[in-house]
Design a protein around this motif. Structure first.
Motif, PDB file in Angstrom:
ATOM      1  N   LEU A  27      12.117  10.746  24.087  1.00  0.00           N
ATOM      2  CA  LEU A  27      12.785  10.166  25.265  1.00  0.00           C
ATOM      3  C   LEU A  27      13.472   8.837  24.953  1.00  0.00           C
ATOM      4  N   ALA A  28      13.656   8.538  23.671  1.00  0.00           N
ATOM      5  CA  ALA A  28      14.263   7.238  23.332  1.00  0.00           C
ATOM      6  C   ALA A  28      15.624   7.079  23.995  1.00  0.00           C
ATOM      7  N   PHE A  29      16.364   8.169  24.111  1.00  0.00           N
ATOM      8  CA  PHE A  29      17.695   8.102  24.733  1.00  0.00           C
ATOM      9  C   PHE A  29      17.674   8.593  26.174  1.00  0.00           C
ATOM     10  N   MET A  31      28.641   3.234  34.978  1.00  0.00           N
ATOM     11  CA  MET A  31      28.242   4.647  34.950  1.00  0.00           C
ATOM     12  C   MET A  31      26.728   4.876  34.958  1.00  0.00           C
ATOM     13  N   SER A  32      25.959   3.964  34.346  1.00  0.00           N
ATOM     14  CA  SER A  32      24.508   4.165  34.319  1.00  0.00           C
ATOM     15  C   SER A  32      23.932   4.060  35.737  1.00  0.00           C
ATOM     16  N   ASN A  33      24.684   3.440  36.648  1.00  0.00           N
ATOM     17  CA  ASN A  33      24.234   3.287  38.034  1.00  0.00           C
ATOM     18  C   ASN A  33      25.019   4.198  38.978  1.00  0.00           C
ATOM     19  N   PRO A  36      21.430  14.008  32.843  1.00  0.00           N
ATOM     20  CA  PRO A  36      22.855  13.646  32.831  1.00  0.00           C
ATOM     21  C   PRO A  36      23.148  12.228  32.339  1.00  0.00           C
ATOM     22  N   HIS A  37      22.155  11.337  32.400  1.00  0.00           N
ATOM     23  CA  HIS A  37      22.403   9.964  31.951  1.00  0.00           C
ATOM     24  C   HIS A  37      21.950   9.722  30.517  1.00  0.00           C
ATOM     25  N   ALA A  38      21.563  10.793  29.811  1.00  0.00           N
ATOM     26  CA  ALA A  38      21.091  10.604  28.428  1.00  0.00           C
ATOM     27  C   ALA A  38      22.131   9.783  27.668  1.00  0.00           C
ATOM     28  N   CYS A  39      21.637   8.947  26.786  1.00  0.00           N
ATOM     29  CA  CYS A  39      22.457   7.904  26.156  1.00  0.00           C
ATOM     30  C   CYS A  39      23.805   8.393  25.617  1.00  0.00           C
ATOM     31  N   LEU A  40      24.826   7.704  26.047  1.00  0.00           N
ATOM     32  CA  LEU A  40      26.177   8.009  25.587  1.00  0.00           C
ATOM     33  C   LEU A  40      26.374   7.572  24.131  1.00  0.00           C
ATOM     34  N   TYR A  88      33.353   9.282  34.721  1.00  0.00           N
ATOM     35  CA  TYR A  88      33.155   8.380  33.584  1.00  0.00           C
ATOM     36  C   TYR A  88      32.707   9.115  32.337  1.00  0.00           C
ATOM     37  N   ARG A  89      31.768  10.024  32.562  1.00  0.00           N
ATOM     38  CA  ARG A  89      31.179  10.725  31.434  1.00  0.00           C
ATOM     39  C   ARG A  89      32.281  11.522  30.709  1.00  0.00           C
ATOM     40  N   ARG A  90      33.158  12.170  31.501  1.00  0.00           N
ATOM     41  CA  ARG A  90      34.232  12.971  30.899  1.00  0.00           C
ATOM     42  C   ARG A  90      35.223  12.078  30.175  1.00  0.00           C
ATOM     43  N   TYR A 102      11.545   0.947  30.243  1.00  0.00           N
ATOM     44  CA  TYR A 102      11.682   1.831  31.410  1.00  0.00           C
ATOM     45  C   TYR A 102      13.115   1.757  31.914  1.00  0.00           C
ATOM     46  N   LEU A 103      13.534   2.740  32.692  1.00  0.00           N
ATOM     47  CA  LEU A 103      14.702   2.610  33.568  1.00  0.00           C
ATOM     48  C   LEU A 103      14.306   3.293  34.864  1.00  0.00           C
ATOM     49  N   GLY A 104      14.963   2.940  35.943  1.00  0.00           N
ATOM     50  CA  GLY A 104      14.452   3.366  37.233  1.00  0.00           C
ATOM     51  C   GLY A 104      15.367   4.281  38.014  1.00  0.00           C
ATOM     52  N   ARG A 105      14.838   4.793  39.096  1.00  0.00           N
ATOM     53  CA  ARG A 105      15.563   5.655  40.027  1.00  0.00           C
ATOM     54  C   ARG A 105      15.093   5.341  41.444  1.00  0.00           C
ATOM     55  N   HIS A 106      15.876   5.802  42.433  1.00  0.00           N
ATOM     56  CA  HIS A 106      15.439   5.725  43.830  1.00  0.00           C
ATOM     57  C   HIS A 106      15.346   7.141  44.385  1.00  0.00           C
ATOM     58  N   GLU A 148      21.560  -4.658  22.093  1.00  0.00           N
ATOM     59  CA  GLU A 148      20.145  -5.027  22.042  1.00  0.00           C
ATOM     60  C   GLU A 148      19.268  -3.830  21.661  1.00  0.00           C
ATOM     61  N   THR A 149      19.608  -2.652  22.208  1.00  0.00           N
ATOM     62  CA  THR A 149      18.774  -1.478  21.945  1.00  0.00           C
ATOM     63  C   THR A 149      18.710  -1.179  20.446  1.00  0.00           C
ATOM     64  N   SER A 150      19.880  -1.111  19.800  1.00  0.00           N
ATOM     65  CA  SER A 150      19.876  -0.719  18.386  1.00  0.00           C
ATOM     66  C   SER A 150      19.140  -1.748  17.545  1.00  0.00           C
ATOM     67  N   GLU A 157      30.815  10.958  40.967  1.00  0.00           N
ATOM     68  CA  GLU A 157      31.455   9.772  40.391  1.00  0.00           C
ATOM     69  C   GLU A 157      31.059   9.614  38.916  1.00  0.00           C
ATOM     70  N   HIS A 158      29.783   9.846  38.626  1.00  0.00           N
ATOM     71  CA  HIS A 158      29.292   9.686  37.263  1.00  0.00           C
ATOM     72  C   HIS A 158      30.042  10.574  36.280  1.00  0.00           C
ATOM     73  N   LEU A 159      30.375  11.789  36.774  1.00  0.00           N
ATOM     74  CA  LEU A 159      31.026  12.769  35.890  1.00  0.00           C
ATOM     75  C   LEU A 159      32.397  12.298  35.406  1.00  0.00           C
TER      76      LEU A 159
HETATM   77  C1  HEM Z   1      18.859   3.065  19.534  1.00  0.00           C
HETATM   78  C2  HEM Z   1      19.676   2.556  20.410  1.00  0.00           C
HETATM   79  C3  HEM Z   1      19.773   3.003  21.840  1.00  0.00           C
HETATM   80  C4  HEM Z   1      18.768   3.361  22.699  1.00  0.00           C
HETATM   81  C5  HEM Z   1      17.263   3.390  22.436  1.00  0.00           C
HETATM   82  C6  HEM Z   1      19.408   3.694  23.966  1.00  0.00           C
HETATM   83  C7  HEM Z   1      18.739   4.140  25.093  1.00  0.00           C
HETATM   84  C8  HEM Z   1      19.332   4.620  26.243  1.00  0.00           C
HETATM   85  C9  HEM Z   1      18.641   5.227  27.355  1.00  0.00           C
HETATM   86  C10 HEM Z   1      17.129   5.414  27.445  1.00  0.00           C
HETATM   87  C11 HEM Z   1      19.571   5.603  28.280  1.00  0.00           C
HETATM   88  C12 HEM Z   1      19.302   6.384  29.572  1.00  0.00           C
HETATM   89  C13 HEM Z   1      19.548   5.605  30.833  1.00  0.00           C
HETATM   90  C14 HEM Z   1      19.012   6.272  32.070  1.00  0.00           C
HETATM   91  O1  HEM Z   1      18.465   7.377  32.017  1.00  0.00           O
HETATM   92  O2  HEM Z   1      19.128   5.666  33.152  1.00  0.00           O
HETATM   93  C15 HEM Z   1      20.859   5.194  27.759  1.00  0.00           C
HETATM   94  C16 HEM Z   1      22.083   5.344  28.417  1.00  0.00           C
HETATM   95  C17 HEM Z   1      23.257   4.797  27.955  1.00  0.00           C
HETATM   96  N1  HEM Z   1      23.489   4.249  26.716  1.00  0.00           N
HETATM   97 FE1  HEM Z   1      22.151   3.992  25.257  1.00  0.00          FE
HETATM   98  N2  HEM Z   1      20.754   3.517  23.847  1.00  0.00           N
HETATM   99  C18 HEM Z   1      21.021   3.100  22.558  1.00  0.00           C
HETATM  100  C19 HEM Z   1      22.255   2.821  22.016  1.00  0.00           C
HETATM  101  C20 HEM Z   1      23.432   2.836  22.708  1.00  0.00           C
HETATM  102  C21 HEM Z   1      24.722   2.507  22.160  1.00  0.00           C
HETATM  103  C22 HEM Z   1      24.973   2.128  20.701  1.00  0.00           C
HETATM  104  C23 HEM Z   1      25.621   2.608  23.179  1.00  0.00           C
HETATM  105  C24 HEM Z   1      27.103   2.378  23.187  1.00  0.00           C
HETATM  106  C25 HEM Z   1      27.748   1.632  22.419  1.00  0.00           C
HETATM  107  C26 HEM Z   1      24.902   3.025  24.366  1.00  0.00           C
HETATM  108  C27 HEM Z   1      25.457   3.260  25.610  1.00  0.00           C
HETATM  109  C28 HEM Z   1      24.807   3.842  26.669  1.00  0.00           C
HETATM  110  C29 HEM Z   1      25.453   4.152  27.939  1.00  0.00           C
HETATM  111  C30 HEM Z   1      26.904   3.885  28.299  1.00  0.00           C
HETATM  112  C31 HEM Z   1      24.488   4.750  28.745  1.00  0.00           C
HETATM  113  C32 HEM Z   1      24.654   5.267  30.171  1.00  0.00           C
HETATM  114  C33 HEM Z   1      24.998   6.743  30.125  1.00  0.00           C
HETATM  115  C34 HEM Z   1      25.143   7.363  31.500  1.00  0.00           C
HETATM  116  O3  HEM Z   1      24.715   6.750  32.492  1.00  0.00           O
HETATM  117  O4  HEM Z   1      25.676   8.471  31.562  1.00  0.00           O
HETATM  118  N3  HEM Z   1      23.571   3.163  24.031  1.00  0.00           N
HETATM  119  N4  HEM Z   1      20.684   4.618  26.505  1.00  0.00           N
END
Ligand code: HEM
Length: 405
Positions: free
Chosen positions: A345-347, A90-92, A351-355, A101-103, A293-297, A247-249, A97-99
């Motif tokens: 902007l941590a998340f 879904m992140s790609n 539409p792709h803001a962290c799930l 998954y998101r739903r 960072y994360l990227g776009r085209h 890894e993020t957390s 199509e993204h919707l």
């Molecule tokens: C502090 C911890 C976290 C940070 C800093 C973080 C950060 C991010 C960021 C920056 C994005 C945006 C991607 C983009 O714009 O391309 C993202 C998307 C996402 N994150 Fe996180 N994340 C964290 C924790 C988690 C956790 C715990 C999960 C799930 C178990 C998760 C699942 C996802 C998923 C599935 C997406 C893609 C959403 C989409 O494309 O609609 N993340 N995250």
């Protein structure tokens, strides 16, 4: 410093810590910068908060789609480029199509279901802190921070406790694919990738036969317009959740401690009043350069920030830089437990803001509530070491000594 000193592709520089001085220079002098690389076009580096948010919120122009190359645009031998193509997760993906998954996932990923994980997670956090206090000094990353997110994700996805340590091993090899300490060869990275995907498929089979009270079972059952996820889609989604969540957390927990201890009074305040952990969580997220960072085209020729972008150009959104933008946050490099940033902007954004944002916030808040109650003092006893990656702002080791309250 001038632009010729900056090389955002120099991974050795990231191993010394996130290059915040480069980001500051770019924000001031070249906020939409055509960064050179081995290709003729180079890539665009966005470093200002507003530009990053605008691009993230305009997916019709700034595409995430795997069909155009996905979101890991600077080449990273672990997560995307290893397969030659960006995985169809879904992140790609772009809408529509993204919707789908998101739903499907928001149906399974409810705040109520995640809140139910708190007691088990709190117990795990308390036990790790108490064990650490029995020793003179511990590695905060490997002994504490790396162990918690896999507990949370394991609980959420219904992964048996005895298997959870495997997740950390695999995600370390994937996000650490450019770091010799974590990944010794491309074969090892490929093995970790296959192992994670296969594990997800096996677990899916088990849950399909015997549904449980977990997210994976909910995802298997979830349907939008009479359509569920295929086996392959579920396998990829499982791997994405584990990689994106583990890894993020752990890196945010670790950077957060460094931030809190930069000025010892900040930890003192938290210890005096552990309820501050709720607000501190947002500042920890803002201050921690965990996703660099994360990227776009680019989907069409367009003028952006005074620059002419062309269809097919790669754009890197440096979230870690946007969160230190002085036009958005006064004294942006300072960690301030009382700051209460309303947005960061941590998340990501759009539409792709962290799930997993709600889960991540729980992990950070509950951990720091427990730490504040249990330890009166935390001291960093040696320099932290950082991951050799320009994608994940990883902390590899952080030696600390904890004093019981
Ligand atoms: C502090 C911890 C976290 C940070 C800093 C973080 C950060 C991010 C960021 C920056 C994005 C945006 C991607 C983009 O714009 O391309 C993202 C998307 C996402 N994150 Fe996180 N994340 C964290 C924790 C988690 C956790 C715990 C999960 C799930 C178990 C998760 C699942 C996802 C998923 C599935 C997406 C893609 C959403 C989409 O494309 O609609 N993340 N995250």
């Amino acid at each position: 410093m001038d632009l010729s000193d900056i090389n955002l592709l120099d991974l050795d520089r990231y191993a010394e810590g996130p290059p915040l001085d480069w980001f500051a220079y770019l924000r001031a002098h070249a906020p939409v910068y055509r960064h050179p690389d081995q290709t003729e076009r180079g890539f665009w580096a966005l470093t200002k908060f507003d530009d990053i948010a605008k691009a993230a919120k305009t997916p019709t122009v700034f595409s995430s789609s795997y069909l155009r190359g996905g979101t890991i645009v600077l080449g990273h031998s672990g997560i995307d480029t290893m397969m030659g193509t960006a995985p169809r997760v879904m992140s790609n993906m772009d809408a529509p199509e993204h919707l789908k998954y998101r739903r499907l996932s928001t149906r399974a990923f409810t705040n109520k279901a995640l809140d139910a994980l708190v007691p088990a997670y709190r117990r795990a956090a308390a036990a790790l802190i108490d064990n650490a206090m029995k020793r003179e000094s511990v590695d905060f990353v490997t002994d504490i921070a790396a162990k918690l997110p896999v507990q949370a994700i394991g609980e959420m996805l219904g992964i048996p406790e005895e298997d959870r340590h495997l997740l950390g091993k695999w995600t370390d090899a994937l996000t650490g694919s450019e770091d010799p300490e974590l990944s010794r060869s491309p074969e090892e990275v490929a093995e970790a990738n296959t192992a994670l995907f296969t594990y997800g498929q096996q677990l899916r089979e088990r849950r399909a036969e015997e549904p449980g009270d977990d997210l994976l079972s909910a995802l298997i059952a979830a349907e939008v317009d009479d359509e569920g996820l295929t086996e392959e889609e579920l396998g990829g989604f499982f791997a994405l959740l584990v990689i994106a969540g583990a890894e993020t957390s752990r890196n945010v927990l670790s950077h957060g401690l460094i931030g809190l201890l930069e000025d010892p009074d900040q930890y003192g305040m938290l210890h005096e009043d552990p309820s501050l952990a709720k607000d501190a969580t947002e500042e920890i997220l803002r201050w921690s350069p965990a996703v660099i960072y994360l990227g776009r085209h680019v989907t069409q020729d367009i003028e952006f920030g005074g620059q002419q972008m062309k269809e097919g150009d790669r754009v890197a959104l440096f979230f870690a830089s946007g969160n230190r933008d002085e036009d958005k946050f006064a004294d942006a490099d300072r960690f301030d437990i009382h700051r209460r940033p309303r947005e960061h902007l941590a998340f990501g954004s759009g539409p792709h803001a962290c799930l997993g944002a709600h889960l991540a916030r729980i992990e950070i808040r509950v951990f720091y509530e427990e730490l504040a109650q249990r330890a009166s003092k935390v001291r960093i006893t040696d320099k932290p070491s950082y991951l050799r990656s320009n994608l994940a702002g990883g902390v590899k080791h952080l030696p600390v000594a904890l004093t019981p309250a």
